[in-house]
Design an enzyme around this catalytic site. Structure first.
Site, PDB file in Angstrom:
ATOM      1  N   THR A  12       0.823  -1.212   0.000  1.00 22.92           N
ATOM      2  CA  THR A  12       0.000   0.000   0.000  1.00 22.92           C
ATOM      3  C   THR A  12       0.854   1.258   0.000  1.00 22.92           C
ATOM      4  O   THR A  12       0.524   2.247  -0.657  1.00 22.92           O
ATOM      5  CB  THR A  12      -0.927   0.013   1.235  1.00 22.92           C
ATOM      6  OG1 THR A  12      -1.830  -1.084   1.142  1.00 22.92           O
ATOM      7  CG2 THR A  12      -1.724   1.309   1.313  1.00 22.92           C
ATOM      8  N   TYR A 274      -5.299 -28.463  31.875  1.00 19.44           N
ATOM      9  CA  TYR A 274      -6.588 -29.146  31.781  1.00 19.44           C
ATOM     10  C   TYR A 274      -6.420 -30.522  31.127  1.00 19.44           C
ATOM     11  O   TYR A 274      -5.478 -30.766  30.370  1.00 19.44           O
ATOM     12  CB  TYR A 274      -7.573 -28.318  30.955  1.00 19.44           C
ATOM     13  CG  TYR A 274      -7.999 -27.034  31.608  1.00 19.44           C
ATOM     14  CD1 TYR A 274      -9.024 -27.000  32.552  1.00 19.44           C
ATOM     15  CD2 TYR A 274      -7.375 -25.832  31.280  1.00 19.44           C
ATOM     16  CE1 TYR A 274      -9.418 -25.808  33.147  1.00 19.44           C
ATOM     17  CE2 TYR A 274      -7.757 -24.632  31.865  1.00 19.44           C
ATOM     18  CZ  TYR A 274      -8.776 -24.623  32.791  1.00 19.44           C
ATOM     19  OH  TYR A 274      -9.157 -23.446  33.374  1.00 19.44           O
TER      20      TYR A 274
END
Length: 327
Positions: A12, A274
């Site tokens: 750009t 976990y």
């Protein structure tokens, strides 16, 4: 005066309006004419002219080769680049050009440099100042912030504050006092260890409820050599009904590394906390810790390109090579 090389690749920052939309057309000379005087001896090389969506591993090699060839001829290098894939390029250059002897600074803009209210001028001036002031390493300079290249992520599509340094402070920020450094890059006495071999047969997958684990097997059959999975939270993965964890074990037996990262942009993956993470860990999943997805996938490509097997890749992901991870 310090000698600084400006390498341009399009994006750009160098775009002009055309019938097809914004297209990279401006040269490095055009960029410099727009930013005014800088107290450096600047040389320019236009090496690519692409929207960054078209910058791929082949272009990474072109960019890295040029930086490696020129690194001892200059005090710093500025690389102008489109914003969409700039974080990927910055991460990959960090791994390819380990122990680079000079600062290499990537920058771009959200608005072309030929537009009155562009951010390109400030970003380029910051990049040159960073190439002057920073320790050797690969950086991304944007919106008054200087970030480690392997920690930068594009988080906004149109706002000038497009990039953030994820899970580590910015290296430096611009204030009314000038460039204020928050942290120092690691300094190495070794010469640049340039290793540009890559294996691009990899995949990056975002886990979602209902994801079919057989798709991973299909990737392996189609020639995929490594996978990064963005799991839930700390890196949790499904094992009820759709047993993704078991499929990871199968891939591990086939010599295909699976990197477990988090969909959460900030903080870390931790497979030990976990059950849904521990089972994946037992099946051979490799934690990305607090790496960005851009850094994880480029590091995986780089590791595979060096011929590493699963255990060597596991060891590599448990090392901080260029500041990409907190261990």
């Amino acid at each position: 005066m310090k000698k600084i090389l400006l390498l341009t690749t399009g994006g750009t920052i160098a775009s002009v309006v055309s019938a097809e939309g914004l297209v990279p057309r401006e040269s490095g000379d055009d960029l410099l004419r727009n930013i005014g005087y800088l107290p450096y001896d600047i040389k320019i090389e236009d090496i690519l002219q692409l929207d960054s969506s078209n910058i791929q591993p082949e272009e990474w090699k072109i960019i890295a080769d040029k930086i490696y060839q020129e690194r001892l001829n200059y005090d710093g290098i500025v690389l102008s680049h489109g914003t969409d894939t700039m974080a990927y390029t910055a991460s990959m250059l960090s791994f390819m050009l380990q122990n680079i002897e000079i600062p290499v600074v990537l920058t771009g803009s959200q608005v072309p440099i030929n537009v009155v209210l562009t951010d390109a001028v400030d970003n380029l001036r910051l990049a040159f100042a960073a190439a002057d002031r920073c320790q050797p390493g690969v950086y991304l300079a944007f919106n008054r912030k200087i970030m480690l290249g392997c920690r930068a992520v594009k988080v906004r599509t149109t706002n000038f504050d497009a990039f953030e340094s994820v899970n580590t402070p910015c290296v430096a920020e611009v204030t009314s006092e000038g460039i204020v450094f928050n942290q120092n890059a690691r300094i190495s006495n070794e010469s640049c260890n340039y290793r540009s071999q890559l294996d691009t047969n990899v995949s990056l997958i975002k886990l979602f409820p209902g994801f079919d684990p057989s798709l991973l097997a299909a990737l392996a059959k189609s020639g995929c050599h490594g996978i990064v999975i963005e799991g839930y939270g700390l890196g949790g993965m499904t094992f009820i009904r759709r047993n993704l964890v078991a499929q990871i074990g199968e891939l591990n037996k086939q010599g295909i590394p699976v990197i477990a990262s988090s969909q959460c942009l900030y903080e870390r993956s931790d497979l030990t906390k976990y059950e849904v993470g521990r089972l994946a860990l037992l099946e051979g999943a490799i934690s990305a810790h607090d790496m960005t997805s851009e850094s994880a996938i480029t590091k995986l490509m780089w590791c595979l390109g060096q011929g590493m097997d699963v255990e060597e890749i596991r060891n590599c992901f448990n090392q901080n090579l260029v500041g990409e991870v907190t261990l």
